[in-house]
Design a protein around this motif. Structure first.
Motif, PDB file in Angstrom:
ATOM      1  N   GLU A  86       0.821  -1.208   0.000  1.00 22.10           N
ATOM      2  CA  GLU A  86       0.000   0.000   0.000  1.00 22.10           C
ATOM      3  C   GLU A  86       0.861   1.267   0.000  1.00 22.10           C
ATOM      4  O   GLU A  86       0.548   2.244  -0.684  1.00 22.10           O
ATOM      5  N   LEU A  87       1.931   1.249   0.772  1.00 23.22           N
ATOM      6  CA  LEU A  87       2.845   2.396   0.791  1.00 23.22           C
ATOM      7  C   LEU A  87       3.518   2.556  -0.569  1.00 23.22           C
ATOM      8  O   LEU A  87       3.665   3.672  -1.080  1.00 23.22           O
ATOM      9  N   ALA A  88       3.910   1.431  -1.165  1.00 18.22           N
ATOM     10  CA  ALA A  88       4.558   1.470  -2.479  1.00 18.22           C
ATOM     11  C   ALA A  88       3.604   2.007  -3.542  1.00 18.22           C
ATOM     12  O   ALA A  88       3.998   2.806  -4.400  1.00 18.22           O
ATOM     13  N   LEU A  89       2.345   1.572  -3.486  1.00 14.06           N
ATOM     14  CA  LEU A  89       1.350   2.068  -4.444  1.00 14.06           C
ATOM     15  C   LEU A  89       1.132   3.569  -4.284  1.00 14.06           C
ATOM     16  O   LEU A  89       0.978   4.300  -5.261  1.00 14.06           O
ATOM     17  N   ALA A  90       1.124   4.042  -3.048  1.00 12.45           N
ATOM     18  CA  ALA A  90       0.955   5.479  -2.806  1.00 12.45           C
ATOM     19  C   ALA A  90       2.138   6.261  -3.384  1.00 12.45           C
ATOM     20  O   ALA A  90       1.965   7.344  -3.953  1.00 12.45           O
ATOM     21  N   THR A  91       3.329   5.711  -3.258  1.00 13.64           N
ATOM     22  CA  THR A  91       4.520   6.356  -3.821  1.00 13.64           C
ATOM     23  C   THR A  91       4.433   6.415  -5.340  1.00 13.64           C
ATOM     24  O   THR A  91       4.753   7.441  -5.955  1.00 13.64           O
ATOM     25  N   MET A  92       3.982   5.325  -5.957  1.00 14.11           N
ATOM     26  CA  MET A  92       3.834   5.295  -7.409  1.00 14.11           C
ATOM     27  C   MET A  92       2.784   6.294  -7.882  1.00 14.11           C
ATOM     28  O   MET A  92       2.957   6.961  -8.908  1.00 14.11           O
ATOM     29  N   LYS A  93       1.694   6.405  -7.133  1.00 13.97           N
ATOM     30  CA  LYS A  93       0.635   7.344  -7.496  1.00 13.97           C
ATOM     31  C   LYS A  93       1.145   8.782  -7.442  1.00 13.97           C
ATOM     32  O   LYS A  93       0.899   9.578  -8.359  1.00 13.97           O
ATOM     33  N   ARG A  94       1.853   9.120  -6.376  1.00 13.27           N
ATOM     34  CA  ARG A  94       2.415  10.471  -6.255  1.00 13.27           C
ATOM     35  C   ARG A  94       3.400  10.749  -7.385  1.00 13.27           C
ATOM     36  O   ARG A  94       3.429  11.851  -7.940  1.00 13.27           O
ATOM     37  N   HIS A  95       4.183   9.770  -7.718  1.00 14.64           N
ATOM     38  CA  HIS A  95       5.214   9.946  -8.745  1.00 14.64           C
ATOM     39  C   HIS A  95       4.598  10.233 -10.108  1.00 14.64           C
ATOM     40  O   HIS A  95       5.001  11.171 -10.803  1.00 14.64           O
ATOM     41  N   ILE A  96       3.607   9.433 -10.507  1.00 13.50           N
ATOM     42  CA  ILE A  96       3.030   9.640 -11.838  1.00 13.50           C
ATOM     43  C   ILE A  96       2.192  10.920 -11.889  1.00 13.50           C
ATOM     44  O   ILE A  96       2.182  11.604 -12.924  1.00 13.50           O
ATOM     45  N   GLU A  97       1.527  11.268 -10.787  1.00 15.85           N
ATOM     46  CA  GLU A  97       0.769  12.524 -10.775  1.00 15.85           C
ATOM     47  C   GLU A  97       1.706  13.720 -10.881  1.00 15.85           C
ATOM     48  O   GLU A  97       1.430  14.683 -11.618  1.00 15.85           O
ATOM     49  N   ARG A  98       2.819  13.683 -10.158  1.00 18.28           N
ATOM     50  CA  ARG A  98       3.793  14.770 -10.245  1.00 18.28           C
ATOM     51  C   ARG A  98       4.387  14.860 -11.643  1.00 18.28           C
ATOM     52  O   ARG A  98       4.541  15.948 -12.208  1.00 18.28           O
ATOM     53  N   LEU A  99       4.695  13.709 -12.232  1.00 15.72           N
ATOM     54  CA  LEU A  99       5.259  13.668 -13.574  1.00 15.72           C
ATOM     55  C   LEU A  99       4.291  14.255 -14.589  1.00 15.72           C
ATOM     56  O   LEU A  99       4.683  15.038 -15.475  1.00 15.72           O
ATOM     57  N   LYS A 100       3.011  13.909 -14.468  1.00 16.48           N
ATOM     58  CA  LYS A 100       2.002  14.442 -15.388  1.00 16.48           C
ATOM     59  C   LYS A 100       1.909  15.960 -15.295  1.00 16.48           C
ATOM     60  O   LYS A 100       1.837  16.654 -16.316  1.00 16.48           O
ATOM     61  N   TRP A 101       1.914  16.491 -14.082  1.00 21.51           N
ATOM     62  CA  TRP A 101       1.786  17.942 -13.917  1.00 21.51           C
ATOM     63  C   TRP A 101       3.033  18.676 -14.418  1.00 21.51           C
ATOM     64  O   TRP A 101       2.926  19.782 -14.962  1.00 21.51           O
TER      65      TRP A 101
END
Length: 331
Positions: A246-261
């Motif tokens: 769950e922590l790893a998934l949260a990290t991946m979500k933050r990473h791709i959202e930041r990358l998109k922006w």
């Protein structure tokens, strides 16, 4: 002189149009990119590899060896890192020429030697690169390092205390850099190397493909092309991330959202900037006229904003809808 100005105007128009097209393409691909977070979330999480079918996407959590050792080129060994990025730079001349043909020079650190008259005879010896092992061990799972991707933050690595190779011993240590001083005037041609790395976590979660008893890259949606490379849209699921699932998934979500922006922001800026180049080149002949020149320059900027900004936003919106087809069903 007139032919040079016409050539510069044509070159500016072509450059501006090319920049607009490339930026719009990047914005579209960014919205329709492969979402490695969603792909990771859909994987089957397993507690044991026993009985796991081959050629399936899965996730697996386990402890890692904090003493993992990597072999370097100038640094002999790095201990405790998943991957080490080596950045080589050289101090040389950068040449810039505006649309009027006026040239400015400056000396700066660059990743490679710019080809120009003042850099004649300047050669780069030190090399950038990535340092990683052949494979990783997450508890009982072996993960091959080929095509591996990371989303955790990098930290700087001080090279001073680390053991050097014979090649590395020829370099001096200056703070965070390994330096190659060449003794030229104004330090022309001097080179330096810096390092950034991702530490080995105590516990990590792997997301990818299970094949022949190992974790390998899932490449069914792999992307190619220069723009996909620039915006980091590989289309690969082969991620090793710190923490429980769950922590790893949260990290991946933050990473791709930041990358998109980041891509949205830079892409929108480049669309507007491309139009400024395009219209600026067309109106360049007016810039030298007092008062009229200022008006023409401001007009080119405002026109670029009026066209570029809505065009970028529309591309983002349409790309977002294309990347989320469920929205069409709702509408």
């Amino acid at each position: 002189m007139a032919s040079r100005k016409k050539k510069n105007q044509a070159g500016g128009s072509i450059l501006g149009a090319t920049l607009v097209i490339a930026a719009l393409s990047a914005l579209w691909k960014n919205e329709t990119r492969f979402d490695y977070h969603k792909a990771a979330k859909k994987t089957e999480h397993v507690a044991s590899l026993n009985g796991l079918e081959t050629d399936v996407n899965f996730s697996y959590t386990g402890e890692m060896d904090g003493e993992l050792t990597l072999q370097g080129k100038y640094i002999d060994t790095f201990t405790g890192y998943l991957i080490v990025h080596r950045y080589a730079e050289i101090y040389c001349w950068e040449r810039e020429e505006d649309d009027e043909g006026d040239v400015t020079w400056r000396m700066t650190w660059m990743s490679s030697v710019e080809s120009n008259s003042r850099n004649s005879g300047v050669n780069q010896k030190l090399q950038s690169g990535r340092i990683l092992p052949r494979s990783y061990q997450v508890a009982e799972l072996e993960v091959v390092s080929e095509m591996i991707e990371f989303v955790d933050s990098r930290i700087g690595v001080q090279p001073g205390p680390l053991p050097k190779t014979n090649e590395g011993k020829k370099l001096s240590v200056e703070g965070e850099y390994l330096m190659l001083r060449k003794g030229q005037s104004s330090n022309l041609g001097d080179e330096r190397i810096s390092y950034r790395a991702i530490p080995v976590p105590r516990v990590a979660t792997y997301f990818g493909r299970f094949s022949e008893g190992k974790g390998v890259a899932y490449t069914a949606e792999q992307k190619s092309g220069m723009i996909n490379s620039i915006i980091q849209n590989s289309g690969i699921l082969h991620h090793l991330v710190a923490g429980e699932r769950e922590l790893a998934l949260a990290t991946m979500k933050r990473h791709i959202e930041r990358l998109k922006w980041i891509v949205r922001g830079i892409g929108t800026f480049l669309v507007v900037f491309g139009f400024i180049f395009f219209f600026g080149a067309a109106l360049r002949f007016l810039y030298a006229i007092p008062v009229i020149g200022r008006v023409a320059e401001l007009g080119a900027f405002l026109l670029s904003l009026a066209i570029g900004l809505p065009l970028a936003l529309i591309t983002i919106l349409l790309g977002y809808i294309a990347g989320h087809p469920i929205l069409l069903a709702v509408v």
